[in-house]
Design a protein around this motif. Structure first.
Motif, PDB file in Angstrom:
ATOM      1  N   ASN A  13       0.833  -1.214   0.000  1.00 24.21           N
ATOM      2  CA  ASN A  13       0.000   0.000   0.000  1.00 24.21           C
ATOM      3  C   ASN A  13       0.863   1.257   0.000  1.00 24.21           C
ATOM      4  O   ASN A  13       0.731   2.141   0.850  1.00 24.21           O
ATOM      5  CB  ASN A  13      -0.947  -0.009   1.208  1.00 24.21           C
ATOM      6  CG  ASN A  13      -1.931  -1.152   1.143  1.00 24.21           C
ATOM      7  OD1 ASN A  13      -2.493  -1.428   0.082  1.00 24.21           O
ATOM      8  ND2 ASN A  13      -2.139  -1.845   2.259  1.00 24.21           N
ATOM      9  N   SER A  15       2.369   4.717  -1.517  1.00 24.55           N
ATOM     10  CA  SER A  15       2.019   5.860  -2.358  1.00 24.55           C
ATOM     11  C   SER A  15       3.127   6.106  -3.385  1.00 24.55           C
ATOM     12  O   SER A  15       4.297   6.195  -3.025  1.00 24.55           O
ATOM     13  CB  SER A  15       1.833   7.118  -1.518  1.00 24.55           C
ATOM     14  OG  SER A  15       1.686   8.257  -2.371  1.00 24.55           O
ATOM     15  N   VAL A  26      -1.730   8.074  -5.898  1.00 26.73           N
ATOM     16  CA  VAL A  26      -2.353   6.754  -5.893  1.00 26.73           C
ATOM     17  C   VAL A  26      -1.416   5.787  -5.168  1.00 26.73           C
ATOM     18  O   VAL A  26      -0.223   6.058  -5.011  1.00 26.73           O
ATOM     19  CB  VAL A  26      -2.657   6.226  -7.315  1.00 26.73           C
ATOM     20  CG1 VAL A  26      -3.548   7.201  -8.072  1.00 26.73           C
ATOM     21  CG2 VAL A  26      -1.374   5.980  -8.095  1.00 26.73           C
ATOM     22  N   LYS A  27      -1.973   4.673  -4.752  1.00 26.08           N
ATOM     23  CA  LYS A  27      -1.185   3.683  -4.025  1.00 26.08           C
ATOM     24  C   LYS A  27      -1.023   2.409  -4.853  1.00 26.08           C
ATOM     25  O   LYS A  27      -1.920   2.013  -5.591  1.00 26.08           O
ATOM     26  CB  LYS A  27      -1.850   3.346  -2.688  1.00 26.08           C
ATOM     27  CG  LYS A  27      -1.778   4.466  -1.656  1.00 26.08           C
ATOM     28  CD  LYS A  27      -2.403   4.025  -0.344  1.00 26.08           C
ATOM     29  CE  LYS A  27      -2.138   5.058   0.760  1.00 26.08           C
ATOM     30  NZ  LYS A  27      -2.718   6.368   0.453  1.00 26.08           N
ATOM     31  N   ASP A  68      -5.863   3.532  -7.825  1.00 29.40           N
ATOM     32  CA  ASP A  68      -4.904   2.716  -7.095  1.00 29.40           C
ATOM     33  C   ASP A  68      -4.605   1.465  -7.913  1.00 29.40           C
ATOM     34  O   ASP A  68      -5.477   0.953  -8.630  1.00 29.40           O
ATOM     35  CB  ASP A  68      -5.467   2.323  -5.727  1.00 29.40           C
ATOM     36  CG  ASP A  68      -5.512   3.495  -4.753  1.00 29.40           C
ATOM     37  OD1 ASP A  68      -4.803   4.486  -4.984  1.00 29.40           O
ATOM     38  OD2 ASP A  68      -6.276   3.405  -3.770  1.00 29.40           O
TER      39      ASP A  68
END
Length: 346
Positions: A13, A15, A26-27, A68
């Motif tokens: 997760n 960035s 977004v990750k 993401d």
């Protein structure tokens, strides 16, 4: 494979806002930086991340992130520049895919090796350069490209691609189509000239050199001129998020081109080498349609260069994508010309 090479750390997760020049937050579900093919090989052999797609990231300068990423994002940081062969007239210089493109250009200029100085200050990495067949001011990668080595993701071997195998076109290559998702570019080799012949045919370069009273320019002079031109026209991604040219310059068949030129006598146009097609600047079309300097929220069109879409701070990838679609529809309606995006949309 050497046993001393350790499995690189994979983050979750993560960035990647700082790793794309649009600055979109977004990750990535998983993220890893690799400094060698052997490191990536270890990741593949572990099997831990085989349940998600693998997305390769260079300088992040030719991508628009709209969501993401449920993927393993692999930051390619393979380094190194070396001469692998030379003769009286030429030198073959190989660079790792993670080398910053502008740094590589400046390295060759400092050694008086001619051929890519017109490509100064183009953002991105060496590995991304052949994927896009990057070009500017009368020069393209294919003009000096010798070969590249790419890691085959299906059989884990390093393969060599020459110019023919790369299938270069205008901002196109094999790796954007048939080879997409099948290879990781690791090294790129260029054949450069020891006898410098500065490429100054492009009008803007001539204007800068003339203003400086330079009549016999060196390749350093040309590089400096290109840097000056680019800095005057294009926003610095560190100050305003952008990915440079968002759209390709359209090339039209003679009949459609002739009709367009008759309707708009002042429209700039250029011949396409090896073809009867005619190229038109997308920036001119966008500006004439009234988009230059347009802004909606933090998504906008740059005030100095209509070909560049920008993120003024908090724009999402979807907002910038929506703006690009409005522009494409506007150009199609006004000029009958279908624009294509140069940026990769994820």
């Amino acid at each position: 494979m050497p046993s001393s090479i350790a499995l690189p750390r994979v983050l979750e997760n993560y960035s990647i806002q700082s790793l794309n020049t649009f600055g979109i937050d977004v990750k990535a579900r998983y993220f890893v930086e690799i400094r060698s093919i052997e490191q990536y090989h270890l990741i593949l052999n572990s099997g831990t991340y085989s349940h998600v797609p693998h997305i390769f990231l260079g300088g992040g300068s030719n991508v628009l992130l709209t969501q993401d990423l449920n993927a393993l994002v692999v930051k390619v940081a393979i380094d190194g520049i070396e001469v692998i062969k030379e003769d009286d007239q030429h030198v073959w210089v190989r660079a790792g895919a993670g080398v910053v493109w502008h740094d590589f250009v400046q390295y060759t200029v400092s050694h008086q090796w001619a051929g890519i100085e017109n490509l100064s200050l183009i953002p991105g990495t060496v590995g991304a350069a052949p994927m896009q067949n990057i070009g500017a001011y009368g020069v393209e990668i294919k003009d000096t490209f010798d070969h590249l080595q790419a890691f085959n993701l299906s059989n884990y071997t390093l393969e060599t691609f020459d110019t023919t195998a790369c299938q270069f076109g205008y901002r196109e290559s094999y790796f954007k189509h048939e080879g997409k998702g099948k290879y990781l570019i690791a090294y790129v080799c260029f054949k450069l000239n020891k006898v410098a012949e500065a490429q100054t045919s492009y009008g803007a370069i001539q204007e800068v050199l003339h203003a400086k009273s330079i009549t016999h320019p060196s390749i350093q002079d040309v590089s400096n001129a290109v840097i000056e031109i680019r800095q005057s026209k294009l926003p610095d991604p560190k100050e305003i998020g952008n990915s440079g040219s968002f759209f390709k310059n359209p090339t039209l068949k003679v009949a459609q081109a002739t009709e367009l030129m008759e309707k708009y006598p002042n429209i700039p146009h250029y011949p396409v080498t090896g073809s009867s097609d005619i190229k038109f600047p997308a920036g001119w079309l966008i500006e004439q349609a009234g988009w230059k300097g347009f802004r909606e929220g933090d998504a906008g069109v740059h005030a100095k260069q209509a070909l560049v879409l920008v993120n003024y701070g908090q724009a999402t990838g979807k907002q910038i994508l929506a703006l690009s679609e409005q522009i494409k529809q506007s150009i199609l309606s006004k000029f009958g010309v279908a624009l294509e995006t140069e940026v990769n949309i994820l």
